[in-house]
Design a protein around this motif. Structure first.
Motif, mmCIF file in Angstrom:
data_model
loop_
_atom_site.group_PDB
_atom_site.id
_atom_site.type_symbol
_atom_site.label_atom_id
_atom_site.label_comp_id
_atom_site.label_asym_id
_atom_site.label_seq_id
_atom_site.Cartn_x
_atom_site.Cartn_y
_atom_site.Cartn_z
ATOM 1 N N TRP A 84 0.874 -1.313 0.074
ATOM 2 C CA TRP A 84 -0.369 0.009 0.263
ATOM 3 C C TRP A 84 1.225 1.276 0.016
ATOM 4 O O TRP A 84 0.798 2.441 -0.400
ATOM 5 C CB TRP A 84 -0.848 0.002 1.187
ATOM 6 N N PRO B 241 -1.805 -5.664 -6.616
ATOM 7 C CA PRO B 241 -1.348 -5.342 -5.603
ATOM 8 C C PRO B 241 -0.629 -6.783 -5.623
ATOM 9 O O PRO B 241 0.317 -6.720 -4.260
ATOM 10 C CB PRO B 241 -2.706 -5.425 -4.472
ATOM 11 N N GLU C 3 -8.018 0.793 0.343
ATOM 12 C CA GLU C 3 -6.538 0.567 1.649
ATOM 13 C C GLU C 3 -6.798 -0.755 2.137
ATOM 14 O O GLU C 3 -5.627 -1.384 2.625
ATOM 15 C CB GLU C 3 -6.748 1.847 2.490
ATOM 16 N N TRP D 262 -7.326 -2.870 -0.700
ATOM 17 C CA TRP D 262 -6.035 -3.970 -0.746
ATOM 18 C C TRP D 262 -4.954 -4.459 -0.241
ATOM 19 O O TRP D 262 -3.668 -5.064 -1.142
ATOM 20 C CB TRP D 262 -5.363 -2.398 -1.544
ATOM 21 N N THR D 263 -4.343 -3.775 1.394
ATOM 22 C CA THR D 263 -3.537 -4.655 1.691
ATOM 23 C C THR D 263 -4.256 -6.199 2.465
ATOM 24 O O THR D 263 -3.506 -7.212 2.086
ATOM 25 C CB THR D 263 -3.900 -4.032 2.850
#
Length: 514
Positions: free
Chosen positions: A146, A194, A221, A224-225
């Protein structure tokens, strides 16, 4: 470049000021380039007015172009070669931006590259000198965290740059991406994920908006993580993938196996092993292709080798052992003339032994060997020696000289000359009643003992008589014939020597009549 010169157009992407450097304008420059093409034989001079056309066979031959510019003047060589290098550099840069450029060597760029364990030496049978082959395992992490995503978004300030979410579910979940506008383009975007990082393929604006929808940073966020962490150990199919841990589709981390060191002599063996087992093991196209890989580790170390499937390394080692075994067998076999093959045993080299000095007793001298050593060899000079038997009353020859006849060749020659003088004196005396004294019939063989180590007696070939002796014999025979008395064949009356032939004939006629 040929097309731009013929149609008086500048190749797209080239800065003309780098070539001309303010010395001429584009029209003057293009006119000189056309003259160069005519002088090089690439364009016909008659077609300059109607629009020059490049010959088809000359269009893509770079080697011929570089060879023919050597026939131009030096200033024109510099102009046209500068134009060529600018066109080449522009084409290479465009291919790199579009992902079509291939240097023949694969450069791996990832967020993190680490070496797994220590390199292992393989193919020991093919090692020559200090050259060894090592098996290196690298762990590639191609994902974008990220924090790296935010940094990338900050560097690109396009109006449509940002995070996007897929409109449809893929394998039961949404996919999140980061789209940034491509440089020098208004409709192409670079896509970063990602789990797999930046893609080498560009996405158009229309396709991007049809597949994905914009999303804010705060909403993107978390997802994505989550996608970044799950892709570390699992593929995109999830934990229930039917291929298990061997599947690396969409995986963030994967291992790559490289063969480094002395591999040039093994290339044919490695390629044949791949072609033999690729279909059976269901290898992918990337795994079935031998590529040279260049990568830089996190610690700054550079590694260069060929990418090779791990599952084929033991098979290649086994094939190498079989190849060496066949070579050893061929070296120990010979083909006979009848076509049969005979094996030659390999003799082991005996271990070197330390020689010990030994004292042997003296050997007694062999009398036979001693005699042979001190006796001079028989030669042509001492083997053939003339011998003459001389009686005691021959003047000038004594018994002592006769004894020394076989010992000294000079004495033998002197005695032969004395005997010839005696024969000549006897012939001059003309005494038919006496035979030549002191001369033995030369036709009669005489046995003698030659000077040598053996006691065997050999028979010498009779020598030819002297010419004076032959004349003496003929004269004596003639005189003896004349001395004979003639007699009548009927009454045996001895005729007198004073009788004539007529008287002899009359006497014989009378005897017949009576």
């Amino acid at each position: 470049m040929y097309y731009g010169i013929c149609h008086r157009e500048l190749v797209q992407g080239i800065v003309f000021s780098k070539i001309a450097q303010g010395k001429m304008d584009f029209n003057q420059f293009n006119t000189q380039m056309q003259e160069c093409l005519v002088l090089m034989g690439i364009v016909e001079s008659d077609s300059l007015c109607s629009g020059p056309q490049v010959k088809e066979k000359e269009a893509g031959d770079v080697g011929r172009f570089l060879n023919r510019i050597l026939g131009l003047r030096v200033d024109k060589q510099n102009w046209i070669f500068s134009y060529f290098t600018e066109c080449l550099e522009t084409a290479v840069q465009g291919a790199k931006k579009e992902g079509r450029y291939n240097e023949g060597m694969l450069d791996i760029t990832a967020a993190s590259v680490q070496m797994v364990g220590t390199p292992r030496q393989i193919f020991r049978e093919a090692a020559v000198g200090n050259s060894t082959t090592r098996h290196v395992v690298l762990n590639i992490d191609r994902g974008i965290s990220w924090g790296m995503a935010l940094k990338r978004l900050k560097n690109h300030g396009g109006s449509h740059d940002g995070f996007y979410v897929s409109r449809r579910d893929t394998w039961g979940k949404k996919l999140y991406i980061l789209a940034t506008q491509k440089e020098n383009s208004t409709h192409l975007f670079k896509i970063a994920r990602p789990n797999t990082g930046v893609s080498s393929f560009d996405e158009e604006n229309t396709e991007l908006l049809s597949k994905y929808a914009p999303i804010s940073k705060e909403k993107a966020e978390k997802h994505w993580t989550e996608q970044y962490e799950k892709a570390q150990t699992h593929c995109i199919h999830g934990p229930h993938c039917k291929n298990g841990s061997s599947c690396t589709v969409g995986s963030r981390c994967y291992n790559i196996h490289l063969l480094c060191g002395g591999i040039v002599t093994l290339m044919s063996l490695l390629e044949s092993t791949i072609s033999r087992h690729a279909a059976k093991l269901q290898l992918t196209k990337a795994e079935s292709t031998v590529r040279v890989v260049r990568v830089e580790l996190d610690n700054g170390e550079r590694v260069v080798g060929i990418r090779y499937p791990q599952i084929l390394i033991p098979l290649a080692e086994k094939a190498l052992q079989e190849q060496k075994m066949i070579e050893n067998i061929q070296q120990t076999q010979i083909v006979l003339s009848n076509g049969l093959v005979a094996s030659v045993p390999i003799l082991k080299k005996p271990e070197p032994q330390i020689s010990k000095a030994a004292t042997e007793p003296e050997t007694a001298v062999s009398q036979k060997c001693l005699t042979r050593a001190i006796t001079p060899p028989v030669t042509i000079k001492n083997f053939f020696k003339p011998i003459y038997k001389v009686s005691n009353d021959v003047p000038g020859v004594s018994r002592a000289e006769m004894i020394l006849l076989d010992e000294t060749p000079d004495e033998s020659a002197r005695l032969q000359e004395n005997q010839q003088d005696c024969i000549l004196k006897e012939y001059q005396m003309s005494k038919p009643s006496k035979s030549v004294s002191g001369v033995v019939n030369p036709n009669k063989g005489i046995k003698r003992t030659f000077s040598g180590t053996s006691n065997n007696r050999v028979t010498k070939k009779p020598k030819q008589g002297n010419i004076l002796m032959s004349f003496a014999k003929q004269t004596s025979k003639k005189e003896e014939k004349d001395m004979k008395t003639s007699a009548c064949p009927i009454c045996n009356t001895v005729f007198k020597t004073e009788m004539s032939n007529s008287e002899l004939n009359q006497h014989i006629d009378n005897c017949i009549l009576e």
